[in-house]
Design a protein around this motif. Structure first.
Motif, PDB file in Angstrom:
ATOM      1  N   GLY A 195      33.873  33.154  37.358  1.00  0.00           N
ATOM      2  CA  GLY A 195      34.706  32.439  36.308  1.00  0.00           C
ATOM      3  C   GLY A 195      35.377  33.123  35.555  1.00  0.00           C
ATOM      4  O   GLY A 195      35.064  34.112  35.325  1.00  0.00           O
ATOM      5  N   GLY A 196      36.328  32.484  34.898  1.00  0.00           N
ATOM      6  CA  GLY A 196      37.442  33.121  33.941  1.00  0.00           C
ATOM      7  C   GLY A 196      38.619  33.675  34.441  1.00  0.00           C
ATOM      8  O   GLY A 196      38.917  33.143  35.841  1.00  0.00           O
ATOM      9  N   ALA A 197      39.486  34.081  33.883  1.00  0.00           N
ATOM     10  CA  ALA A 197      40.879  34.696  34.376  1.00  0.00           C
ATOM     11  C   ALA A 197      40.992  36.198  33.842  1.00  0.00           C
ATOM     12  O   ALA A 197      40.634  36.408  32.635  1.00  0.00           O
ATOM     13  N   GLY A 198      41.955  36.887  34.520  1.00  0.00           N
ATOM     14  CA  GLY A 198      42.545  38.017  34.127  1.00  0.00           C
ATOM     15  C   GLY A 198      41.427  38.984  34.191  1.00  0.00           C
ATOM     16  O   GLY A 198      41.235  40.028  33.420  1.00  0.00           O
ATOM     17  N   GLN A 199      40.757  39.395  35.433  1.00  0.00           N
ATOM     18  CA  GLN A 199      39.915  40.068  35.626  1.00  0.00           C
ATOM     19  C   GLN A 199      40.398  41.226  36.565  1.00  0.00           C
ATOM     20  O   GLN A 199      40.961  41.003  37.596  1.00  0.00           O
ATOM     21  N   THR A 200      40.078  42.543  36.321  1.00  0.00           N
ATOM     22  CA  THR A 200      40.884  43.767  36.834  1.00  0.00           C
ATOM     23  C   THR A 200      39.717  44.657  37.193  1.00  0.00           C
ATOM     24  O   THR A 200      38.971  45.035  36.339  1.00  0.00           O
ATOM     25  N   VAL A 201      39.777  45.159  38.458  1.00  0.00           N
ATOM     26  CA  VAL A 201      38.829  46.155  38.896  1.00  0.00           C
ATOM     27  C   VAL A 201      39.585  47.225  39.627  1.00  0.00           C
ATOM     28  O   VAL A 201      40.370  47.095  40.471  1.00  0.00           O
ATOM     29  N   ARG A 202      39.606  48.335  39.042  1.00  0.00           N
ATOM     30  CA  ARG A 202      40.619  49.441  39.716  1.00  0.00           C
ATOM     31  C   ARG A 202      39.824  50.734  39.725  1.00  0.00           C
ATOM     32  O   ARG A 202      39.187  51.170  38.810  1.00  0.00           O
ATOM     33  N   ASP A 203      40.223  51.601  40.646  1.00  0.00           N
ATOM     34  CA  ASP A 203      39.847  52.806  40.909  1.00  0.00           C
ATOM     35  C   ASP A 203      38.285  53.179  40.780  1.00  0.00           C
ATOM     36  O   ASP A 203      37.725  54.034  40.119  1.00  0.00           O
ATOM     37  N   CYS A 204      37.785  52.283  41.653  1.00  0.00           N
ATOM     38  CA  CYS A 204      36.272  52.375  41.685  1.00  0.00           C
ATOM     39  C   CYS A 204      35.777  52.836  43.201  1.00  0.00           C
ATOM     40  O   CYS A 204      36.674  52.733  44.030  1.00  0.00           O
ATOM     41  N   ASN A 205      34.305  53.332  43.426  1.00  0.00           N
ATOM     42  CA  ASN A 205      33.993  53.661  44.758  1.00  0.00           C
ATOM     43  C   ASN A 205      32.668  53.039  44.943  1.00  0.00           C
ATOM     44  O   ASN A 205      32.103  52.916  43.949  1.00  0.00           O
ATOM     45  N   SER A 206      32.400  52.562  46.010  1.00  0.00           N
ATOM     46  CA  SER A 206      31.077  51.927  46.544  1.00  0.00           C
ATOM     47  C   SER A 206      30.503  52.806  47.697  1.00  0.00           C
ATOM     48  O   SER A 206      31.658  53.190  48.522  1.00  0.00           O
TER      49      SER A 206
END
Length: 336
Positions: A195-206
């Motif tokens: 839920g919500g707006a404007g969510q950013t995930v960047r330059d991550c590793n899994s």
């Protein structure tokens, strides 16, 4: 500046330091901070020296005085490996007072937050705004960080290790949340968008888990991911799943996945939609995918504006088509 030893904490991993930590934050809540916009309660700095602080319940980072929330409270450890909060129950909390305003500008950095039997989330922000979590290592939690109804939050340079479950869960109205330069080792789902707006995930590793399960939300961006592949229990790297959404029928606007390297599996799709999911405007571009299922990505009618990618299969420089046509029965989900 205060430290937990001022209130009787031992930091030896044996004594129960819960009360001392909460007393420290209560003291911060009595302090005042003057800013150009006014004078606020709760603007102090808590510095936690190296040690292992045993906790048997919640530690409240945002104490309240006279029903006013804390503004500008900061919690700083020595490092995420030398300064550890070890929770046998509960976790670290930044929660707005019921009926009060947002707990604003709470900053937590350079801590290890360990789970030793707790079933609760490691860190919970609820009704909070303008908070940061930096250089923190969460170990062993079923849910590492949970955010509920928050605004303008930033999580940077942190590690979530072990525990399975969810790395970061965004629930309710979570607006303008950024996860930046993070490492996920062990969560089954790295990020849950709920839920919500404007969510950013960047330059991550899994290391093998599902990168994101998207159940609700708008204007979601994933960029700069690197992952070597999926484990046996991961159905896809990204999943659009209506289970748990308010209407039990997922609707999303503008989801973008770009500039990433994905290691898949020959028997799994990269992106998976459940049969009731509805997506408006899915953008997929400048990604490199290796070892993917021949079906690639299954797209629903609303998944428009799709641009190409490089998909490798075995020794072939160019794999099968990235997107397949949706089954005809899904077209009944096409809503205005």
């Amino acid at each position: 500046m205060v430290k937990p030893q001022d209130f009787g904490a031992k930091g030896d991993g044996l004594a129960d330091d819960t009360a001392a930590l909460n007393a420290m934050f209560a003291e911060i809540g009595k302090q005042q901070t003057s800013t150009p916009s006014g004078t606020w309660l709760g603007g102090g700095l808590a510095e936690i020296p190296p040690g292992v602080y045993r906790c048997t319940g919640d530690v409240e980072v945002t104490p309240t005085v006279y029903r006013n929330p804390s503004f500008g409270a900061s919690v700083r450890g020595h490092s995420a490996t030398s300064c550890v909060l070890m929770f046998e129950a509960g976790g670290l909390r930044a929660v707005s007072y019921p009926g009060g305003n947002f707990s604003a500008c709470v900053h937590v950095s350079d801590l290890g937050i360990w789970c030793k039997g707790s079933e609760a989330p490691g860190v919970r922000y609820q009704g909070a705004a303008d908070c940061t979590l930096q250089r923190v290592r969460l170990t062993g939690w079923k849910t590492g960080v949970e955010m509920i109804d928050v605004n303008t939050m930033a999580l940077r340079d942190f590690v979530i290790a072990g525990g399975g479950g969810i790395g970061v869960a965004l629930r309710g109205e979570c607006n303008r949340v950024t996860l930046d330069c993070c490492q996920f080792n062990g969560p089954s789902v790295c990020v849950l968008h709920g839920g919500g707006a404007g969510q950013t995930v960047r330059d991550c590793n899994s290391e093998g888990g599902m990168l994101a399960c998207i159940r609700d939300g708008h204007s979601i961006v994933h960029s700069g991911w690197t992952t070597e592949g999926m484990t046996e229990d991961v159905a896809a790297l990204f999943r659009f799943d209506s289970q748990g959404s308010p209407s039990n029928q997922y609707i999303a606007n503008s989801v973008e996945i770009r500039d990433s390297f994905f290691g898949g599996r020959a028997d799994r799709p990269v992106v998976l939609f459940d049969e009731t999911a509805i997506v408006r405007s899915l953008h997929w571009h400048r990604n490199h995918v290796v070892r993917c299922d021949p079906s690639g990505i299954v797209a629903l009618p609303y998944a428009s504006h799709l641009s190409g990618s490089v998909v490798s299969s075995g020794d072939m420089p160019q794999g099968p088509p990235l997107f397949t046509h949706p089954p005809p029965q899904w077209r009944s989900l096409d809503k205005p």
